[in-house]
Write a protein that holds these residues in place. Structure first.
Motif, PDB file in Angstrom:
ATOM      1  N   PRO A  12      46.766  65.043 100.505  1.00 34.48           N
ATOM      2  CA  PRO A  12      45.990  64.307 101.501  1.00 34.48           C
ATOM      3  C   PRO A  12      46.346  62.807 101.504  1.00 34.48           C
ATOM      4  O   PRO A  12      46.017  62.105 102.454  1.00 34.48           O
ATOM      5  CB  PRO A  12      44.540  64.527 101.071  1.00 34.48           C
ATOM      6  CG  PRO A  12      44.610  64.852  99.620  1.00 34.48           C
ATOM      7  CD  PRO A  12      45.939  65.538  99.410  1.00 34.48           C
ATOM      8  N   ILE A  13      47.039  62.356 100.480  1.00 34.83           N
ATOM      9  CA  ILE A  13      47.439  60.947 100.398  1.00 34.83           C
ATOM     10  C   ILE A  13      48.675  60.707 101.245  1.00 34.83           C
ATOM     11  O   ILE A  13      48.706  59.812 102.094  1.00 34.83           O
ATOM     12  CB  ILE A  13      47.692  60.525  98.942  1.00 34.83           C
ATOM     13  CG1 ILE A  13      46.406  60.636  98.129  1.00 34.83           C
ATOM     14  CG2 ILE A  13      48.261  59.105  98.878  1.00 34.83           C
ATOM     15  CD1 ILE A  13      46.594  60.447  96.630  1.00 34.83           C
ATOM     16  N   SER A  14      49.726  61.496 101.000  1.00 33.88           N
ATOM     17  CA  SER A  14      50.979  61.329 101.722  1.00 33.88           C
ATOM     18  C   SER A  14      51.948  62.437 101.333  1.00 33.88           C
ATOM     19  O   SER A  14      52.180  62.662 100.139  1.00 33.88           O
ATOM     20  CB  SER A  14      51.604  59.976 101.394  1.00 33.88           C
ATOM     21  OG  SER A  14      52.842  59.813 102.044  1.00 33.88           O
ATOM     22  N   GLY A  15      52.517  63.111 102.306  1.00 37.29           N
ATOM     23  CA  GLY A  15      53.571  64.092 102.039  1.00 37.29           C
ATOM     24  C   GLY A  15      53.163  65.148 101.037  1.00 37.29           C
ATOM     25  O   GLY A  15      52.139  65.803 101.176  1.00 37.29           O
ATOM     26  N   ARG A  16      53.974  65.249  99.980  1.00 33.47           N
ATOM     27  CA  ARG A  16      53.676  66.179  98.889  1.00 33.47           C
ATOM     28  C   ARG A  16      53.152  65.391  97.703  1.00 33.47           C
ATOM     29  O   ARG A  16      53.426  64.206  97.556  1.00 33.47           O
ATOM     30  CB  ARG A  16      54.939  66.920  98.461  1.00 33.47           C
ATOM     31  CG  ARG A  16      55.495  67.824  99.542  1.00 33.47           C
ATOM     32  CD  ARG A  16      56.761  68.490  99.112  1.00 33.47           C
ATOM     33  NE  ARG A  16      57.818  67.481  99.017  1.00 33.47           N
ATOM     34  CZ  ARG A  16      59.023  67.704  98.526  1.00 33.47           C
ATOM     35  NH1 ARG A  16      59.331  68.883  98.053  1.00 33.47           N
ATOM     36  NH2 ARG A  16      59.915  66.750  98.499  1.00 33.47           N
ATOM     37  N   GLY A  17      52.427  66.067  96.834  1.00 31.34           N
ATOM     38  CA  GLY A  17      51.912  65.434  95.631  1.00 31.34           C
ATOM     39  C   GLY A  17      51.990  66.381  94.457  1.00 31.34           C
ATOM     40  O   GLY A  17      52.258  67.570  94.606  1.00 31.34           O
ATOM     41  N   VAL A  18      51.739  65.825  93.276  1.00 29.55           N
ATOM     42  CA  VAL A  18      51.741  66.594  92.028  1.00 29.55           C
ATOM     43  C   VAL A  18      50.285  66.837  91.635  1.00 29.55           C
ATOM     44  O   VAL A  18      49.484  65.901  91.592  1.00 29.55           O
ATOM     45  CB  VAL A  18      52.475  65.833  90.903  1.00 29.55           C
ATOM     46  CG1 VAL A  18      52.492  66.656  89.618  1.00 29.55           C
ATOM     47  CG2 VAL A  18      53.893  65.460  91.335  1.00 29.55           C
ATOM     48  N   TYR A  70      59.369  66.123  88.490  1.00 25.48           N
ATOM     49  CA  TYR A  70      58.376  65.761  89.497  1.00 25.48           C
ATOM     50  C   TYR A  70      58.204  64.247  89.593  1.00 25.48           C
ATOM     51  O   TYR A  70      57.395  63.757  90.375  1.00 25.48           O
ATOM     52  CB  TYR A  70      57.028  66.393  89.168  1.00 25.48           C
ATOM     53  CG  TYR A  70      56.989  67.902  89.267  1.00 25.48           C
ATOM     54  CD1 TYR A  70      57.979  68.625  89.922  1.00 25.48           C
ATOM     55  CD2 TYR A  70      55.949  68.616  88.702  1.00 25.48           C
ATOM     56  CE1 TYR A  70      57.934  70.005  90.014  1.00 25.48           C
ATOM     57  CE2 TYR A  70      55.882  70.006  88.792  1.00 25.48           C
ATOM     58  CZ  TYR A  70      56.878  70.686  89.447  1.00 25.48           C
ATOM     59  OH  TYR A  70      56.820  72.054  89.539  1.00 25.48           O
ATOM     60  N   GLY A  71      58.962  63.493  88.809  1.00 19.91           N
ATOM     61  CA  GLY A  71      58.775  62.044  88.678  1.00 19.91           C
ATOM     62  C   GLY A  71      58.746  61.253  89.963  1.00 19.91           C
ATOM     63  O   GLY A  71      58.035  60.263  90.056  1.00 19.91           O
ATOM     64  N   GLY A  72      59.490  61.680  90.967  1.00 22.05           N
ATOM     65  CA  GLY A  72      59.523  60.944  92.219  1.00 22.05           C
ATOM     66  C   GLY A  72      58.445  61.367  93.208  1.00 22.05           C
ATOM     67  O   GLY A  72      58.367  60.819  94.303  1.00 22.05           O
ATOM     68  N   LEU A  73      57.582  62.309  92.826  1.00 20.10           N
ATOM     69  CA  LEU A  73      56.611  62.857  93.764  1.00 20.10           C
ATOM     70  C   LEU A  73      55.168  62.441  93.488  1.00 20.10           C
ATOM     71  O   LEU A  73      54.271  62.839  94.232  1.00 20.10           O
ATOM     72  CB  LEU A  73      56.714  64.383  93.787  1.00 20.10           C
ATOM     73  CG  LEU A  73      58.060  64.922  94.280  1.00 20.10           C
ATOM     74  CD1 LEU A  73      58.089  66.441  94.161  1.00 20.10           C
ATOM     75  CD2 LEU A  73      58.338  64.482  95.707  1.00 20.10           C
ATOM     76  N   TYR A  74      54.933  61.665  92.443  1.00 17.84           N
ATOM     77  CA  TYR A  74      53.567  61.199  92.185  1.00 17.84           C
ATOM     78  C   TYR A  74      53.201  60.157  93.228  1.00 17.84           C
ATOM     79  O   TYR A  74      53.932  59.189  93.442  1.00 17.84           O
ATOM     80  CB  TYR A  74      53.452  60.591  90.783  1.00 17.84           C
ATOM     81  CG  TYR A  74      53.692  61.582  89.676  1.00 17.84           C
ATOM     82  CD1 TYR A  74      52.691  62.464  89.280  1.00 17.84           C
ATOM     83  CD2 TYR A  74      54.919  61.651  89.034  1.00 17.84           C
ATOM     84  CE1 TYR A  74      52.915  63.387  88.262  1.00 17.84           C
ATOM     85  CE2 TYR A  74      55.153  62.565  88.015  1.00 17.84           C
ATOM     86  CZ  TYR A  74      54.148  63.426  87.636  1.00 17.84           C
ATOM     87  OH  TYR A  74      54.363  64.332  86.644  1.00 17.84           O
ATOM     88  N   GLY A 104      43.021  71.037  89.621  1.00 17.62           N
ATOM     89  CA  GLY A 104      43.037  70.934  91.069  1.00 17.62           C
ATOM     90  C   GLY A 104      43.173  69.522  91.593  1.00 17.62           C
ATOM     91  O   GLY A 104      43.389  69.319  92.781  1.00 17.62           O
ATOM     92  N   GLU A 105      43.060  68.538  90.718  1.00 19.80           N
ATOM     93  CA  GLU A 105      43.130  67.135  91.120  1.00 19.80           C
ATOM     94  C   GLU A 105      44.591  66.691  91.253  1.00 19.80           C
ATOM     95  O   GLU A 105      45.445  67.088  90.460  1.00 19.80           O
ATOM     96  CB  GLU A 105      42.424  66.284  90.060  1.00 19.80           C
ATOM     97  CG  GLU A 105      42.216  64.847  90.438  1.00 19.80           C
ATOM     98  CD  GLU A 105      41.375  64.082  89.404  1.00 19.80           C
ATOM     99  OE1 GLU A 105      41.290  62.858  89.547  1.00 19.80           O
ATOM    100  OE2 GLU A 105      40.814  64.704  88.469  1.00 19.80           O
ATOM    101  N   GLU A 106      44.839  65.850  92.259  1.00 23.79           N
ATOM    102  CA  GLU A 106      46.175  65.276  92.393  1.00 23.79           C
ATOM    103  C   GLU A 106      46.376  64.211  91.320  1.00 23.79           C
ATOM    104  O   GLU A 106      45.476  63.427  91.035  1.00 23.79           O
ATOM    105  CB  GLU A 106      46.379  64.650  93.771  1.00 23.79           C
ATOM    106  CG  GLU A 106      47.779  64.102  93.946  1.00 23.79           C
ATOM    107  CD  GLU A 106      48.121  63.677  95.368  1.00 23.79           C
ATOM    108  OE1 GLU A 106      49.276  63.263  95.579  1.00 23.79           O
ATOM    109  OE2 GLU A 106      47.243  63.768  96.255  1.00 23.79           O
ATOM    110  N   ILE A 107      47.556  64.197  90.742  1.00 30.72           N
ATOM    111  CA  ILE A 107      47.907  63.179  89.743  1.00 30.72           C
ATOM    112  C   ILE A 107      48.517  61.998  90.483  1.00 30.72           C
ATOM    113  O   ILE A 107      49.465  62.166  91.252  1.00 30.72           O
ATOM    114  CB  ILE A 107      48.877  63.753  88.697  1.00 30.72           C
ATOM    115  CG1 ILE A 107      48.195  64.919  87.961  1.00 30.72           C
ATOM    116  CG2 ILE A 107      49.326  62.665  87.725  1.00 30.72           C
ATOM    117  CD1 ILE A 107      49.112  65.701  87.058  1.00 30.72           C
TER     118      ILE A 107
END
Length: 117
Positions: A12-18, A70-74, A104-107
């Motif tokens: 919900p923040i932007s694009g994809r998330g971790v 996943y480092g570039g996706l946070y 379930g929380e986004e990092i």
């Protein structure tokens, strides 16, 4: 190394998330992401590519690093639940929980001045 409960999904923040499928306690290691270190000249060249949105500043000499894993996706948050530090000798970016993170929380991290924008 990354914990097995991590997964990627639309954010919900932007694009994809971790995100994490399990609760993470404050201080828990989340991921040790190896990096590809780019020279100052290579850093200038990536401004013409999609990688422009994914690099980290690396050191004081104008270099950049592309985080693997996943480092570039946070995604960024002003009050993030995770933080990271750069291991210049080991060529990794190490992500850890700043506070307890619920399943379930986004990092999220604070991009600050360590990421290009």
């Amino acid at each position: 190394m990354r914990i097995p409960s991590l997964y990627i999904k639309p954010s919900p923040i932007s694009g994809r998330g971790v995100f994490t499928a399990e609760d993470l306690p404050e201080g828990a290691a989340i991921e040790i992401a190896p990096v590809i270190v780019l020279s100052k000249a290579d850093k200038a060249a990536i401004h013409q590519t999609i990688l422009h949105d994914y690099y980290f500043n690396w050191g004081e000499d104008g270099r950049a690093a592309i985080a693997l894993g996943y480092g570039g996706l946070y995604n960024h948050a002003a009050d993030p639940n995770a933080d990271y530090y750069m291991d210049f000798d080991g060529q990794t970016i190490n992500f850890f929980a700043r506070r307890d993170i619920s399943a379930g929380e986004e990092i999220t991290i604070d991009y600050g001045d360590r990421i290009w924008f």
